[in-house]
Design a protein around this motif. Structure first.
Motif, mmCIF file in Angstrom:
data_model
loop_
_atom_site.group_PDB
_atom_site.id
_atom_site.type_symbol
_atom_site.label_atom_id
_atom_site.label_comp_id
_atom_site.label_asym_id
_atom_site.label_seq_id
_atom_site.Cartn_x
_atom_site.Cartn_y
_atom_site.Cartn_z
ATOM 1 N N ALA A 18 -4.932 13.730 12.545
ATOM 2 C CA ALA A 18 -6.332 14.279 12.053
ATOM 3 C C ALA A 18 -7.282 14.155 13.126
ATOM 4 C CB ALA A 18 -6.575 13.408 10.828
ATOM 5 N N THR A 19 -7.037 12.942 13.689
ATOM 6 C CA THR A 19 -8.249 12.724 14.861
ATOM 7 C C THR A 19 -8.255 13.928 15.855
ATOM 8 O OG1 THR A 19 -8.197 10.364 14.616
ATOM 9 C CG2 THR A 19 -8.976 11.233 16.761
ATOM 10 N N ALA A 20 -7.055 14.161 16.353
ATOM 11 C CA ALA A 20 -6.745 15.013 17.366
ATOM 12 C C ALA A 20 -7.218 16.354 17.053
ATOM 13 C CB ALA A 20 -5.435 15.364 17.640
ATOM 14 N N ILE A 21 -6.999 16.788 15.731
ATOM 15 C CA ILE A 21 -7.408 18.209 15.158
ATOM 16 C C ILE A 21 -8.893 18.316 15.321
ATOM 17 C CG2 ILE A 21 -7.578 19.834 13.190
ATOM 18 C CD1 ILE A 21 -4.667 18.377 12.379
ATOM 19 N N GLN A 22 -9.690 17.284 14.629
ATOM 20 C CA GLN A 22 -11.080 17.344 14.352
ATOM 21 C C GLN A 22 -11.763 17.464 15.623
ATOM 22 O OE1 GLN A 22 -12.826 15.530 10.572
ATOM 23 N NE2 GLN A 22 -10.707 14.781 10.671
ATOM 24 N N GLY A 60 -8.493 21.682 7.191
ATOM 25 C CA GLY A 60 -7.938 23.181 7.284
ATOM 26 C C GLY A 60 -6.573 23.441 6.649
ATOM 27 N N VAL A 61 -5.829 22.334 5.856
ATOM 28 C CA VAL A 61 -4.351 22.409 5.662
ATOM 29 C C VAL A 61 -4.269 22.227 4.278
ATOM 30 C CG1 VAL A 61 -3.853 21.570 8.001
ATOM 31 C CG2 VAL A 61 -4.006 20.017 6.190
ATOM 32 N N TRP A 62 -5.217 22.224 3.426
ATOM 33 C CA TRP A 62 -5.050 22.000 1.991
ATOM 34 C C TRP A 62 -4.316 23.103 1.370
ATOM 35 C CZ3 TRP A 62 -4.099 19.820 -1.888
ATOM 36 C CH2 TRP A 62 -4.251 20.271 -3.390
ATOM 37 N N ALA A 112 3.597 16.033 8.108
ATOM 38 C CA ALA A 112 3.821 15.938 9.377
ATOM 39 C C ALA A 112 3.806 17.026 10.127
ATOM 40 C CB ALA A 112 4.849 14.947 9.786
ATOM 41 N N ARG A 113 4.617 17.877 9.673
ATOM 42 C CA ARG A 113 4.946 19.229 10.236
ATOM 43 C C ARG A 113 3.452 20.221 10.149
ATOM 44 N NH1 ARG A 113 6.044 20.731 14.411
ATOM 45 N NH2 ARG A 113 7.871 19.440 14.249
ATOM 46 N N ILE A 114 3.155 20.246 9.073
ATOM 47 C CA ILE A 114 2.201 20.940 8.735
ATOM 48 C C ILE A 114 0.698 20.539 9.689
ATOM 49 C CG2 ILE A 114 -0.057 21.335 6.791
ATOM 50 C CD1 ILE A 114 2.123 21.337 4.844
ATOM 51 N N ALA A 120 -1.505 22.153 17.030
ATOM 52 C CA ALA A 120 -1.222 22.951 18.183
ATOM 53 C C ALA A 120 -2.023 24.382 18.150
ATOM 54 C CB ALA A 120 0.250 23.533 17.962
ATOM 55 N N ALA A 121 -2.420 24.523 16.728
ATOM 56 C CA ALA A 121 -3.325 25.653 16.647
ATOM 57 C C ALA A 121 -4.704 25.472 17.172
ATOM 58 C CB ALA A 121 -3.269 26.247 15.081
ATOM 59 N N THR A 122 -5.176 24.187 16.959
ATOM 60 C CA THR A 122 -6.697 23.869 17.637
ATOM 61 C C THR A 122 -6.459 23.466 19.120
ATOM 62 O OG1 THR A 122 -6.119 21.621 16.883
ATOM 63 C CG2 THR A 122 -7.310 23.246 15.376
ATOM 64 N N GLY A 123 -5.679 23.509 19.811
ATOM 65 C CA GLY A 123 -5.389 23.471 21.126
ATOM 66 C C GLY A 123 -5.079 21.888 21.670
#
Length: 376
Positions: A18-22, A60-62, A112-114, A120-123
C-alpha cells in the motif's frame, strides 16, 4: 513536491505494498523488496472491515477486491451446543462509509496478488527473495546493503517487514512480541450455502471457533486453543487436530468440518502482541504495520491498521516538503493513539476469552467500529 524522491519499502504485505503504490502514484521512485519468494502464495483467508475497504478503494483496487471476495453486513453469535444455536445476528457497522459493505472476506493470497499487480502497474520495482542486511544513514539519506550484495541509497526506508521485523532490529529497537497464551488454527475450504457471514462460537472446548466466507465457493474456518508448538505434526495430523477441535461445534460447522479434506490448507499461529512506543521512526527509517504494532485477530483490524499506517504516512510524505520533526510529529499524532486503542481492545477481548470471563464483546466490537469509522 514530495518530501522524498526515492524510497525503499521492506516487506511485501499489506502495509508495504500500500505504501509503495501510493508513493509511486505521486512520482516517487519506489523499490519494494520481500524476503519470501512469493508472498502471494501464502496464507488462508482474511477478514477486511469497512475501514480496510476504504483504504483499498483509495488504492484503486476496490472493484477487483469486491469481485474476488464475499461481502456481508452482519455478525452471528452461536452457542457451542449440539445444534449450533444462533443466539443473535448483529448488524455490522459500515465503518468505511455507507457505500461500502461492513465486511469482506477473501483469500489472503488473492488480495496479495491484487496489490502486487497494482504496485507493478504504478511503476513500483518489486524484487522477491531479497533482504536488507545493513542500513547506514546520515542526515540526507540511507545507504542500504541487500542480501545479494548490492548497495543503493534512498531518501527513506520503510520497514513493513512484519512482527519479527529485521528492520526494527537494524535500527537498534529491542522489542519482542509477547505471547497471549492462545493459538489459532486456520483452514481453508469450500463454502456451504449456510455460511453467508462470520459466525463466532464462544465457549466449548476452545476459546473461540468461527468461520468467514471468502468467495462464492470458499471460506476459512478457525478454532482458538491454548498456544503450543505443533511444528512436529504432519500435515495430515494438523488437519485431524482441527477436525477434532471443531467436532464440538455444530450448525454450519457440521458441513464445514465434513468438507475439510486438504491437509495443505491448514496453518497454525500463536497469538502475540506488541506496540512500539512513539516515535516509530529512527532518523530516515520508519516502521509501520506489524513491525510497529500487532495484536490477536479478535477484532479483525490487523490488516486495516496496516493499510491506515500506509495511507497516513504517504499523505504526509506527498504533502510535505521536508522529512523533518513536523512530519514525524504529525504521523505520531495520527497513528500511534489510534493503533494503541485497537491493540488494547483486541487484547482485552483475547483476555476475556483466555480467562473465560463474560465481557461485553459486542460492545467492544462496536466501540472500535465507531473509532475506525472516521478516517485516520
Amino acid at each position: 513536491m514530495p518530501a522524498v524522491n526515492n524510497v525503499l519499502v521492506i516487506g511485501g504485505g499489506l502495509a508495504g505494498t500500500a505504501t509503495a503504490i501510493q508513493l509511486a502514484r505521486h512520482g516517487v521512485a519506489v523499490d519494494l523488496i520481500e524476503a519470501k519468494p512469493d508472498i502471494a502464495a501464502i496464507g488462508s483467508g482474511i477478514t477486511l472491515q469497512g475501514n480496510a475497504l476504504r483504504e483499498l478503494r483509495r488504492l484503486g483496487v476496490w472493484e477487483r477486491v469486491s469481485r474476488a471476495g464475499y461481502a456481508y453486513d452482519s455478525l452471528g453469535l452461536r452457542a457451542p451446543d449440539r445444534d449450533g444455536t444462533l443466539l443473535v445476528e448483529l448488524p455490522d457497522v459500515r465503518s468505511g462509509g455507507p457505500d461500502l459493505p461492513a465486511t469482506v472476506g477473501m483469500p489472503r493470497p488473492l488480495l496479495a496478488r491484487i496489490l502486487l499487480d497494482q504496485a507493478a502497474a504504478t511503476g513500483v520495482k518489486t524484487r522477491f527473495g531479497l533482504m536488507a542486511t545493513n542500513l547506514e544513514q546520515d542526515g540526507t539519506g540511507v545507504d542500504v546493503t541487500l542480501s545479494d550484495g548490492s548497495r543503493s541509497r534512498y531518501d527513506l526506508v520503510v520497514g513493513a517487514d512484519g512482527i519479527r521485523s529485521a528492520t526494527r532490529r537494524m535500527v537498534g529497537i529491542e522489542l519482542e512480541p509477547k505471547p497471549t497464551g492462545m493459538g489459532i488454527w486456520r483452514v481453508f475450504g469450500p463454502r456451504p450455502a449456510s455460511v453467508t457471514r462470520t459466525d463466532l462460537y464462544y465457549g466449548g472446548p476452545c476459546y473461540l471457533a468461527g468461520y468467514t466466507p471468502t468467495g462464492e465457493d470458499s471460506l476459512y474456518a478457525y478454532v482458538v486453543e491454548d498456544a503450543g508448538d505443533h511444528s512436529g505434526l504432519t500435515p495430515a495430523q494438523r488437519l485431524e487436530r482441527v477436525r477434532e477441535l471443531a467436532s464440538a461445534y455444530h450448525g454450519p460447522w457440521d458441513e464445514i468440518r465434513s468438507a475439510l479434506t486438504d491437509p495443505s490448507r491448514v496453518n497454525h499461529t500463536n497469538f502475540e502482541t506488541h506496540l512500539l512506543p512513539a516515535p516509530w521512526h529512527r532518523g530516515r527509517v520508519v516502521l509501520i504495520g506489524d513491525a510497529a504494532h500487532s495484536c490477536p485477530p479478535t477484532l479483525a483490524q490487523g490488516g486495516a491498521q496496516a493499510l491506515e499506517d500506509a495511507t497516513v504516512l504517504t499523505e504526509l510524505l506527498i504533502d510535505g516538503d521536508a522529512l523533518d520533526d513536523t512530519l514525524w510529529d504529525a504521523f505520531t499524532a495520527r497513528r500511534h493513539g489510534r493503533a494503541a486503542e485497537v491493540v488494547a481492545a483486541s487484547n482485552q477481548l483475547a483476555q476475556w476469552l483466555f480467562d473465560r470471563e463474560q465481557g461485553d464483546a459486542p460492545g467492544l466490537i462496536r466501540r472500535i467500529a465507531g473509532l475506525v469509522s472516521t478516517p485516520a
